[in-house]
Design a protein around this motif. Structure first.
Motif, PDB file in Angstrom:
ATOM      1  N   VAL A   3      14.729  36.502   7.747  1.00 42.55           N
ATOM      2  CA  VAL A   3      15.305  37.849   7.830  1.00 42.55           C
ATOM      3  C   VAL A   3      14.430  38.745   8.683  1.00 42.55           C
ATOM      4  N   GLN A   4      15.082  39.457   9.577  1.00 45.51           N
ATOM      5  CA  GLN A   4      14.338  40.432  10.377  1.00 45.51           C
ATOM      6  C   GLN A   4      14.323  41.758   9.626  1.00 45.51           C
ATOM      7  N   THR A   5      13.160  42.347   9.511  1.00 42.57           N
ATOM      8  CA  THR A   5      13.046  43.576   8.706  1.00 42.57           C
ATOM      9  C   THR A   5      13.505  44.786   9.526  1.00 42.57           C
TER      10      THR A   5
ATOM     11  N   PHE B 264       8.586  35.700   0.464  1.00 45.62           N
ATOM     12  CA  PHE B 264       7.192  35.282   0.634  1.00 45.62           C
ATOM     13  C   PHE B 264       6.299  36.516   0.753  1.00 45.62           C
ATOM     14  N   ALA B 265       5.131  36.430   0.135  1.00 48.10           N
ATOM     15  CA  ALA B 265       4.177  37.538   0.234  1.00 48.10           C
ATOM     16  C   ALA B 265       3.735  37.704   1.681  1.00 48.10           C
ATOM     17  N   THR B 266       3.716  36.609   2.408  1.00 53.04           N
ATOM     18  CA  THR B 266       3.352  36.646   3.835  1.00 53.04           C
ATOM     19  C   THR B 266       4.518  37.172   4.652  1.00 53.04           C
ATOM     20  N   THR B 267       4.247  38.173   5.458  1.00 56.38           N
ATOM     21  CA  THR B 267       5.276  38.604   6.417  1.00 56.38           C
ATOM     22  C   THR B 267       4.837  38.105   7.794  1.00 56.38           C
ATOM     23  N   ILE B 268       5.828  37.865   8.652  1.00 56.90           N
ATOM     24  CA  ILE B 268       5.496  37.492  10.026  1.00 56.90           C
ATOM     25  C   ILE B 268       5.617  38.754  10.874  1.00 56.90           C
TER      26      ILE B 268
ATOM     27  N   TYR C 222       8.137  41.749  11.566  1.00 58.38           N
ATOM     28  CA  TYR C 222       7.803  42.899  10.720  1.00 58.38           C
ATOM     29  C   TYR C 222       6.777  43.787  11.434  1.00 58.38           C
ATOM     30  N   ASP C 223       7.051  45.072  11.424  1.00 59.51           N
ATOM     31  CA  ASP C 223       6.096  46.026  12.003  1.00 59.51           C
ATOM     32  C   ASP C 223       5.726  47.014  10.908  1.00 59.51           C
TER      33      ASP C 223
END
Ligand code: ADP
Ligand code: MG
Length: 299
Positions: free
Chosen positions: A150-152, A211-215, A188-189
């Motif tokens: 998913v793109q934030t 996931f706790a990790t965002t890309i 994610y920004d």
């Protein structure tokens, strides 16, 4: 062997980038990884510098029973990571296979044949096309797990209920093992309030699955495909490489959780409610959630 479909019917959200770099992170962690390109645009194949010659084995030829799963695998420059490339022929597959018997499980059948003498890899990642047609259905029918990529951004949740509906349908009709086990926030920004709000909403709709990790957004991730490299080859010091290393570790950690819980509850058989959790005090969405499952269920 974990079989994971990276899905979202939207394009440009980070599915292919995640397939390549999550796959590479797992391979660098010592796992045997196979990536399957199921998008006729062949972005995954091109990202890894693989061009399918005329008549050469590809995912298209596997689906149309012109070659076996094993025959269509090629090595990549990352040790332990192989690829099943594709080419534009795959765009005709949906039509060609429309009347084929068992057309939704052609990929699964080919994988079962490939695995009949044991598990030839530890992770099989399916890079899905930006649609919920026959190719994505084949991936979901073969997979045990779906990761939603998913793109934030503003439209993050638009289309999500359709996607969950299709996953639920495939689970019910064709693949009871299928579970939606992860949601990966990409591009994610964290400097943008909107991105932080979208991430907060995703976490409240899908508790325990995001996931706790965002890309994060990272230009090195966008540049690496043109060099035919993974982020670990192209820019190992970049934030993109750090993010995908962390995601790889999180995905590996899921194995331990599954092993720990196995005696008590067999993960493959448990029924998972694919509907997002509804927070008790639902925040007023500021994003485009017009067709989000929460909105549908709401007052
Ligand atoms: P999808 O497979 O969902 O269509 P891609 O992985 O191809 O999406 O990504 C779409 C575009 O965004 C590509 O040009 C890719 O290089 C770029 N991209 C993907 N993830 C990131 C990121 N985290 N930061 C910067 N660019 C990205
Ligand atoms: Mg793609």
């Amino acid at each position: 062997m974990r079989q994971i479909a990276l899905v979202n019917q939207k394009g440009g959200v980070g599915k292919t980038t995640t397939t390549v770099n999550l796959g590479a992170a797992l391979a660098l962690g010592g796992k045997r990884v196979v990536l399957v390109d199921l998008d006729p645009q062949a972005n995954l194949s091109l990202h890894l510098g693989s061009v399918v010659g005329s008549g050469a084995p590809s995912s298209y030829r596997v689906l149309t029973a012109q070659c076996s799963f094993a025959e269509a695998l090629v090595d990549t420059s990352t040790d332990g990571m192989r690829l099943m490339p594709t080419d534009i022929h795959l765009s005709g597959a949906e039509l060609e296979l429309a009347a084929a018997l068992g057309r939704e499980t052609l990929l699964r059948d080919a994988i079962e044949e490939w695995c009949k003498d044991g598990e030839p890899c530890d992770y099989l990642l399916f890079d899905c096309p930006p649609s919920l047609g026959l190719l994505s259905i084949n991936a979901l029918s073969a997979a045990d797990e779906a990761f939603l990529v998913v793109q934030t951004e503003f439209f993050a949740l638009q289309g999500m209920s359709k996607l969950l509906e299709v996953i639920e349908l495939v689970k019910k009709r064709m693949n009871p093992r299928l579970e939606c086990t992860g949601l990966i926030p990409c591009l994610y920004d964290n400097r943008l309030r909107l991105a932080r709000e979208v991430l907060g909403e995703l976490r409240s709709y899908f508790p325990d699955r995001v996931f706790a990790t965002t890309i994060g957004q990272n230009v090195k991730l966008a540049e690496s495909p043109s060099f035919g490299k993974t982020i670990f080859e192209y820019a190992p010091q970049s934030s993109g490489a750090r993010d995908y290393t962390a995601l790889g570790q999180a995905v590996l950690a899921m194995e331990e959780i599954a092993t720990e819980t196995e005696p008590a509850q067999k993960p493959r058989e448990k029924t998972v409610d694919l509907q997002p959790h509804q927070p008790s005090a639902a925040p007023q969405p500021k994003t485009a959630v017009t067709d989000s499952p929460l909105r549908e269920k709401g007052p």
